[in-house]
Write a protein that holds these residues in place. Structure first.
Motif, PDB file in Angstrom:
ATOM      1  N   UNK A 196      42.714 -41.564 -33.285  1.00 21.33           N
ATOM      2  CA  UNK A 196      42.593 -40.123 -33.228  1.00 21.33           C
ATOM      3  C   UNK A 196      41.486 -39.744 -32.244  1.00 21.33           C
ATOM      4  N   UNK A 197      41.723 -38.698 -31.495  1.00 17.46           N
ATOM      5  CA  UNK A 197      40.702 -38.210 -30.577  1.00 17.46           C
ATOM      6  C   UNK A 197      39.708 -37.379 -31.375  1.00 17.46           C
ATOM      7  N   UNK A 198      38.578 -37.991 -31.668  1.00 17.30           N
ATOM      8  CA  UNK A 198      37.577 -37.435 -32.569  1.00 17.30           C
ATOM      9  C   UNK A 198      36.599 -36.547 -31.806  1.00 17.30           C
ATOM     10  N   UNK A 199      36.650 -35.243 -32.084  1.00 17.54           N
ATOM     11  CA  UNK A 199      35.772 -34.282 -31.426  1.00 17.54           C
ATOM     12  C   UNK A 199      34.304 -34.452 -31.821  1.00 17.54           C
ATOM     13  N   UNK A 200      34.033 -35.288 -32.803  1.00 23.92           N
ATOM     14  CA  UNK A 200      32.657 -35.559 -33.211  1.00 23.92           C
ATOM     15  C   UNK A 200      32.114 -36.844 -32.601  1.00 23.92           C
ATOM     16  N   UNK A 201      32.934 -37.559 -31.853  1.00 22.53           N
ATOM     17  CA  UNK A 201      32.522 -38.822 -31.250  1.00 22.53           C
ATOM     18  C   UNK A 201      31.856 -38.530 -29.901  1.00 22.53           C
TER      19      UNK A 201
ATOM     20  N   UNK B 135      35.108 -38.295 -21.547  1.00 22.59           N
ATOM     21  CA  UNK B 135      36.055 -37.256 -21.146  1.00 22.59           C
ATOM     22  C   UNK B 135      35.390 -36.204 -20.256  1.00 22.59           C
ATOM     23  N   UNK B 136      34.121 -36.000 -20.432  1.00 24.59           N
ATOM     24  CA  UNK B 136      33.391 -35.007 -19.629  1.00 24.59           C
ATOM     25  C   UNK B 136      33.383 -35.390 -18.148  1.00 24.59           C
ATOM     26  N   UNK B 137      33.483 -36.675 -17.844  1.00 19.15           N
ATOM     27  CA  UNK B 137      33.407 -37.161 -16.460  1.00 19.15           C
ATOM     28  C   UNK B 137      34.763 -37.175 -15.745  1.00 19.15           C
ATOM     29  N   UNK B 138      35.832 -36.907 -16.458  1.00 20.61           N
ATOM     30  CA  UNK B 138      37.182 -37.044 -15.898  1.00 20.61           C
ATOM     31  C   UNK B 138      37.438 -36.020 -14.791  1.00 20.61           C
ATOM     32  N   UNK B 139      37.970 -36.518 -13.682  1.00 18.23           N
ATOM     33  CA  UNK B 139      38.391 -35.683 -12.552  1.00 18.23           C
ATOM     34  C   UNK B 139      39.876 -35.885 -12.254  1.00 18.23           C
TER      35      UNK B 139
ATOM     36  N   UNK C 120      45.607 -35.049 -25.490  1.00 18.27           N
ATOM     37  CA  UNK C 120      44.790 -35.713 -24.478  1.00 18.27           C
ATOM     38  C   UNK C 120      44.170 -34.682 -23.534  1.00 18.27           C
ATOM     39  N   UNK C 121      44.983 -33.762 -23.031  1.00 22.20           N
ATOM     40  CA  UNK C 121      44.511 -32.727 -22.103  1.00 22.20           C
ATOM     41  C   UNK C 121      43.484 -31.819 -22.763  1.00 22.20           C
ATOM     42  N   UNK C 122      43.789 -31.370 -23.974  1.00 22.65           N
ATOM     43  CA  UNK C 122      42.872 -30.460 -24.659  1.00 22.65           C
ATOM     44  C   UNK C 122      41.552 -31.138 -25.004  1.00 22.65           C
ATOM     45  N   UNK C 123      41.591 -32.424 -25.285  1.00 20.01           N
ATOM     46  CA  UNK C 123      40.346 -33.134 -25.568  1.00 20.01           C
ATOM     47  C   UNK C 123      39.466 -33.161 -24.325  1.00 20.01           C
ATOM     48  N   UNK C 124      40.058 -33.461 -23.187  1.00 21.90           N
ATOM     49  CA  UNK C 124      39.301 -33.477 -21.930  1.00 21.90           C
ATOM     50  C   UNK C 124      38.733 -32.087 -21.650  1.00 21.90           C
TER      51      UNK C 124
ATOM     52  N   UNK D 121      35.829 -31.303 -23.950  1.00 19.77           N
ATOM     53  CA  UNK D 121      34.633 -32.038 -23.534  1.00 19.77           C
ATOM     54  C   UNK D 121      33.978 -31.394 -22.319  1.00 19.77           C
ATOM     55  N   UNK D 122      34.786 -30.781 -21.470  1.00 14.67           N
ATOM     56  CA  UNK D 122      34.259 -30.177 -20.251  1.00 14.67           C
ATOM     57  C   UNK D 122      33.964 -28.683 -20.398  1.00 14.67           C
ATOM     58  N   UNK D 123      34.200 -28.157 -21.590  1.00 14.88           N
ATOM     59  CA  UNK D 123      33.873 -26.768 -21.855  1.00 14.88           C
ATOM     60  C   UNK D 123      34.841 -25.750 -21.267  1.00 14.88           C
ATOM     61  N   UNK D 124      36.077 -26.162 -20.997  1.00 17.61           N
ATOM     62  CA  UNK D 124      37.050 -25.239 -20.388  1.00 17.61           C
ATOM     63  C   UNK D 124      38.192 -24.843 -21.316  1.00 17.61           C
ATOM     64  N   UNK D 125      38.284 -25.456 -22.474  1.00 12.27           N
ATOM     65  CA  UNK D 125      39.429 -25.221 -23.358  1.00 12.27           C
ATOM     66  C   UNK D 125      39.444 -23.798 -23.926  1.00 12.27           C
ATOM     67  N   UNK D 126      38.347 -23.338 -24.428  1.00 12.62           N
ATOM     68  CA  UNK D 126      38.312 -22.016 -25.061  1.00 12.62           C
ATOM     69  C   UNK D 126      38.734 -20.921 -24.085  1.00 12.62           C
ATOM     70  N   UNK D 127      38.203 -20.947 -22.871  1.00 13.42           N
ATOM     71  CA  UNK D 127      38.558 -19.933 -21.870  1.00 13.42           C
ATOM     72  C   UNK D 127      40.040 -20.012 -21.522  1.00 13.42           C
ATOM     73  N   UNK D 128      40.584 -21.217 -21.424  1.00 10.68           N
ATOM     74  CA  UNK D 128      42.000 -21.376 -21.109  1.00 10.68           C
ATOM     75  C   UNK D 128      42.869 -20.796 -22.222  1.00 10.68           C
ATOM     76  N   UNK D 129      42.481 -21.028 -23.465  1.00  9.47           N
ATOM     77  CA  UNK D 129      43.242 -20.482 -24.597  1.00  9.47           C
ATOM     78  C   UNK D 129      43.082 -18.969 -24.705  1.00  9.47           C
ATOM     79  N   UNK D 130      41.862 -18.501 -24.539  1.00 10.67           N
ATOM     80  CA  UNK D 130      41.606 -17.068 -24.689  1.00 10.67           C
ATOM     81  C   UNK D 130      42.253 -16.234 -23.591  1.00 10.67           C
ATOM     82  N   UNK D 131      42.641 -16.841 -22.497  1.00 11.08           N
ATOM     83  CA  UNK D 131      43.338 -16.123 -21.429  1.00 11.08           C
ATOM     84  C   UNK D 131      44.688 -15.596 -21.911  1.00 11.08           C
ATOM     85  N   UNK D 132      45.185 -16.139 -23.016  1.00 14.45           N
ATOM     86  CA  UNK D 132      46.476 -15.724 -23.569  1.00 14.45           C
ATOM     87  C   UNK D 132      46.345 -14.639 -24.650  1.00 14.45           C
ATOM     88  N   UNK D 133      45.124 -14.245 -24.963  1.00 16.29           N
ATOM     89  CA  UNK D 133      44.923 -13.210 -25.983  1.00 16.29           C
ATOM     90  C   UNK D 133      45.214 -11.827 -25.420  1.00 16.29           C
TER      91      UNK D 133
END
Length: 178
Positions: free
Chosen positions: A1-6, A13-17, A159-163, A166-178
Motif C-alpha cells: 500500500x502507498x502509505x501517506x505516513x511513510x 516520490x517528491x523527487x520524481x520528474x 501511483x499518480x496521486x501519491x506522487x 508528495x509534491x504538494x500538487x494534488x489538492x490544487x489539481x482536485x480543487x480545480x474541479x470544484x
C-alpha cells in the motif's frame, strides 16, 4: 500500500520528474484479447487515464515502456498526451536507460509502475519503483511499495496521486474541479 505516513516513500516520490508505466497488467488488467481477424483490444481505466493527465499537468513527464507492440497502446498514449512511448522492448531497464539519457534525467528522477518479472530491473533501479497489488509475488517483494489497487483498476491513479501528494500538487489539481 502507498502509505501517506511513510516519510521515506514521500521523499522518494517528491523527487520524481518522470513516471513510467508498463501497459499489460498495469494500465490494463493484463488480459490479452484477440479477435478472429488477429486484431486485439485492451480495456483501460478512465480513472487511471485522468490520473496520468493530472500528473502531467502538474509538471511530471509520463512514459510508457511495454514488451508488446500494439496500435491500441499508441492510440491510448496519444489520447492521454503521452509522447514517450517505447514498445516491443522486453529489456525494460535498457529502454529506461535510453529514455533517461534522452531526457537528461537520472534514476533518482524516475518512478516506475510495473507488475511482472520483465519490469523488475526497472522497478529496482529507480528511486520510486512500485508494483501493482496483483503483481507477481517476487516483484512485489522487491518493489519500493505496492499499490492497494490492481492493475487496470486504479493502480496508476493511486501511483499518480501519491506522487502529486508528495509534491504538494494534488489538492490544487482536485480543487480545480470544484
Amino acid at each position: 500500500m502507498l502509505d501517506y505516513n511513510n516519510i521515506e516513500l514521500l521523499e522518494r516520490a517528491r523527487k520524481v520528474r518522470l513516471a513510467v508505466f508498463d501497459v499489460d497488467g498495469v494500465l490494463t488488467d493484463g488480459k490479452l484479447n484477440f479477435m478472429a481477424d488477429g486484431s486485439e483490444f485492451k480495456s483501460f481505466s478512465t480513472l487511471d487515464g485522468h490520473g496520468i493527465k493530472m500528473l502531467m499537468q502538474s509538471g511530471i513527464q509520463a512514459a510508457i515502456i511495454t514488451g508488446r507492440t500494439s496500435t491500441v497502446v499508441e492510440r491510448r498514449a496519444a489520447n492521454l498526451g503521452i509522447t514517450h512511448v517505447i514498445q516491443g522492448r522486453e529489456d525494460k531497464r535498457d529502454a529506461l536507460d535510453e529514455l533517461l539519457q534522452q531526457l537528461q534525467l537520472s534514476y533518482t528522477d524516475a518512478a516506475y509502475l510495473g507488475d511482472d518479472l520483465p519490469d523488475l530491473a526497472a522497478i529496482r533501479c529507480v528511486s520510486f519503483g512500485v508494483a501493482v497489488a496483483n503483481a507477481d509475488t517476487f516483484v512485489r517483494q522487491h518493489a519500493t511499495a505496492v499499490t492497494s489497487a490492481r492493475g487496470g483498476e486504479g493502480a496508476a491513479r493511486e501511483f499518480c496521486e501519491f506522487i502529486m501528494q508528495a509534491q504538494g500538487t494534488l489538492t490544487a489539481a482536485q480543487e480545480a474541479y470544484l
